[in-house]
Scaffold this active site. Sequence first.
Site, PDB file in Angstrom:
ATOM      1  CB  CYS A 179       2.335   2.945  46.927  1.00 31.16           C
ATOM      2  SG  CYS A 179       3.508   3.344  45.635  1.00 31.16           S
ATOM      3  CB  CYS A 234       4.714   0.362  45.845  1.00 31.38           C
ATOM      4  SG  CYS A 234       5.203   1.961  46.518  1.00 31.38           S
TER       5      CYS A 234
END
Length: 99
Positions: free
Chosen positions: A24, A27
């Site tokens: 991600c 993230c």
Amino acid sequence: MKSSFKDIVNSEEVVLVDFFGTWCGPCQALMPILKDVKEDLGDAIKIVKIDIDKNKELATKYQVRSVPTMILFKDGEPKWRQSGVLQKKDIINVVNTHS
């Protein structure tokens, strides 16, 4: 000795849990922000990172539908949650509100 998730969030400290995925992009962008938050707040907060791919049961239990999702725990209770990337000052404001 490895602490269980339950033991960690039931501590007297404020605990910020970051549910993330290694794949991600947002993230990855949140990681240095959380590092700065920890440097600023020190012992006032514990930050725990949970890889949703390795901890599917926890992600399901806390209904994590997108990553990153941060959940702030105080005395074992979720007090705040937010999906997406927040800036350092915003995260610190949330922690200070709940500590």
